[in-house]
Design a protein around this motif. Sequence first.
Motif, PDB file in Angstrom:
ATOM      1  N   ARG A 111       0.855  -1.195   0.000  1.00 65.44           N
ATOM      2  CA  ARG A 111       0.000   0.000   0.000  1.00 65.44           C
ATOM      3  C   ARG A 111       0.889   1.242   0.000  1.00 65.44           C
ATOM      4  NH1 ARG A 111      -5.244  -1.605   2.957  1.00 65.44           N
ATOM      5  NH2 ARG A 111      -5.159  -3.849   2.757  1.00 65.44           N
ATOM      6  N   PRO A 112       1.634   1.437  -1.082  1.00 64.51           N
ATOM      7  CA  PRO A 112       2.628   2.520  -1.100  1.00 64.51           C
ATOM      8  C   PRO A 112       2.016   3.904  -0.959  1.00 64.51           C
ATOM      9  CG  PRO A 112       2.316   1.593  -3.293  1.00 64.51           C
ATOM     10  CD  PRO A 112       1.591   0.685  -2.351  1.00 64.51           C
ATOM     11  N   GLU A 113       0.734   4.026  -1.223  1.00 62.43           N
ATOM     12  CA  GLU A 113       0.097   5.345  -1.120  1.00 62.43           C
ATOM     13  C   GLU A 113      -0.263   5.705   0.314  1.00 62.43           C
ATOM     14  OE1 GLU A 113      -3.114   2.440  -0.885  1.00 62.43           O
ATOM     15  OE2 GLU A 113      -1.286   2.582  -2.064  1.00 62.43           O
ATOM     16  N   ALA A 114      -0.186   4.730   1.208  1.00 67.35           N
ATOM     17  CA  ALA A 114      -0.618   4.949   2.589  1.00 67.35           C
ATOM     18  C   ALA A 114       0.580   5.122   3.518  1.00 67.35           C
ATOM     19  CB  ALA A 114      -1.474   3.775   3.065  1.00 67.35           C
ATOM     20  N   GLN A 115       0.415   5.943   4.531  1.00 65.68           N
ATOM     21  CA  GLN A 115       1.460   6.183   5.523  1.00 65.68           C
ATOM     22  C   GLN A 115       1.265   5.269   6.734  1.00 65.68           C
ATOM     23  OE1 GLN A 115       4.130   8.429   5.446  1.00 65.68           O
ATOM     24  NE2 GLN A 115       3.566   8.685   3.281  1.00 65.68           N
ATOM     25  N   LEU A 116       2.383   4.796   7.272  1.00 64.17           N
ATOM     26  CA  LEU A 116       2.320   4.037   8.518  1.00 64.17           C
ATOM     27  C   LEU A 116       2.151   5.020   9.670  1.00 64.17           C
ATOM     28  CD1 LEU A 116       2.664   1.401  10.172  1.00 64.17           C
ATOM     29  CD2 LEU A 116       5.124   1.892  10.210  1.00 64.17           C
ATOM     30  N   GLU A 117       1.132   4.818  10.459  1.00 62.99           N
ATOM     31  CA  GLU A 117       0.839   5.694  11.597  1.00 62.99           C
ATOM     32  C   GLU A 117       1.035   4.913  12.887  1.00 62.99           C
ATOM     33  OE1 GLU A 117      -3.212   6.963  11.631  1.00 62.99           O
ATOM     34  OE2 GLU A 117      -3.019   8.127  13.484  1.00 62.99           O
ATOM     35  N   PHE A 135      -0.955   0.464  15.458  1.00 57.23           N
ATOM     36  CA  PHE A 135      -0.535   1.100  14.197  1.00 57.23           C
ATOM     37  C   PHE A 135      -1.760   1.221  13.291  1.00 57.23           C
ATOM     38  CE2 PHE A 135       3.131  -1.322  15.748  1.00 57.23           C
ATOM     39  CZ  PHE A 135       4.145  -0.385  15.678  1.00 57.23           C
ATOM     40  N   ALA A 136      -1.609   2.047  12.262  1.00 59.60           N
ATOM     41  CA  ALA A 136      -2.609   2.107  11.188  1.00 59.60           C
ATOM     42  C   ALA A 136      -1.851   2.355   9.889  1.00 59.60           C
ATOM     43  CB  ALA A 136      -3.628   3.207  11.439  1.00 59.60           C
ATOM     44  N   ILE A 137      -2.349   1.774   8.826  1.00 65.95           N
ATOM     45  CA  ILE A 137      -1.793   2.011   7.490  1.00 65.95           C
ATOM     46  C   ILE A 137      -2.969   2.373   6.602  1.00 65.95           C
ATOM     47  CG2 ILE A 137      -0.486   1.052   5.561  1.00 65.95           C
ATOM     48  CD1 ILE A 137       0.764  -0.947   7.482  1.00 65.95           C
ATOM     49  N   GLY A 138      -3.125   3.662   6.316  1.00 62.36           N
ATOM     50  CA  GLY A 138      -4.288   4.111   5.560  1.00 62.36           C
ATOM     51  C   GLY A 138      -5.572   3.713   6.277  1.00 62.36           C
ATOM     52  N   GLY A 139      -6.427   2.984   5.574  1.00 60.58           N
ATOM     53  CA  GLY A 139      -7.702   2.568   6.149  1.00 60.58           C
ATOM     54  C   GLY A 139      -7.640   1.258   6.904  1.00 60.58           C
ATOM     55  N   MET A 140      -6.434   0.829   7.244  1.00 61.78           N
ATOM     56  CA  MET A 140      -6.259  -0.437   7.964  1.00 61.78           C
ATOM     57  C   MET A 140      -5.733  -0.197   9.374  1.00 61.78           C
ATOM     58  SD  MET A 140      -3.426  -3.397   7.222  1.00 61.78           S
ATOM     59  CE  MET A 140      -4.087  -3.922   5.646  1.00 61.78           C
TER      60      MET A 140
END
Length: 227
Positions: A111-117, A135-140
């Motif tokens: 998911r290269p468009e999403a940032q690891l939070e 953690f969250a990665i985009g909508g995950m």
Amino acid sequence: MLFPRLSGGLVSSLNRKMFSFSGIKPISDTLVEHSKLQKAMLFELAIVRAEGILSGHSAPSWEDCLRIATERQAKHYDAKIPEKLDQWDVYIASHAARNLVAMLQRVGRQRPEAQLERSPVIPGLGWIASGAGDFAIGGMLVEVKHTDRNFVSGDFRQILMYWILKYSAAIDNEADIWSECLLLNPRRNAALLVKFDYLLRSASANLGRVELFELLRAVVGQDRDHR
């Protein structure tokens, strides 16, 4: 009351969809027993270490890891705070941290468009104390469980509550909500991806999002009335 169908049958059905990451070595239970630390402290160290690596520090010091892990674990009444770490503590926590970093990086590359939070906020809305996920990665949403077992109903109940609280807060501010959750167990090299819409309907009495939100609000209201 919110999730009457979150029973052993549903949990077993969900766990049958677990998968592993290639090239990642699980940590044996025998090895874990070499550490004299509480398991919660041992794997808190691993998460702190992994967070440091993911933030760009190739080798965050173990003194810093212990300090941060101690601050987090001290919030639990039964926490046993170690004065120092021995070689087994460092070895096992390093292994668990490497596994977690590898897992998150692989998911992130998909998911290269999403940032690891790190530590996404879980709003309490005045009902409970606000907290944070892992953690969250985009909508995950990504939740980490360093255990020696499969995922259990309590794990699913936790992420469902996170989702409802997030959704409740998003109603007013039109923020994005998570569409799926990835449960990770770096200790066993196990993972499970589940879509929230499926989990919500399967665990509840086939209720929709708004119905669950209203039910939660009613439950909280009753609880306050009884105090």
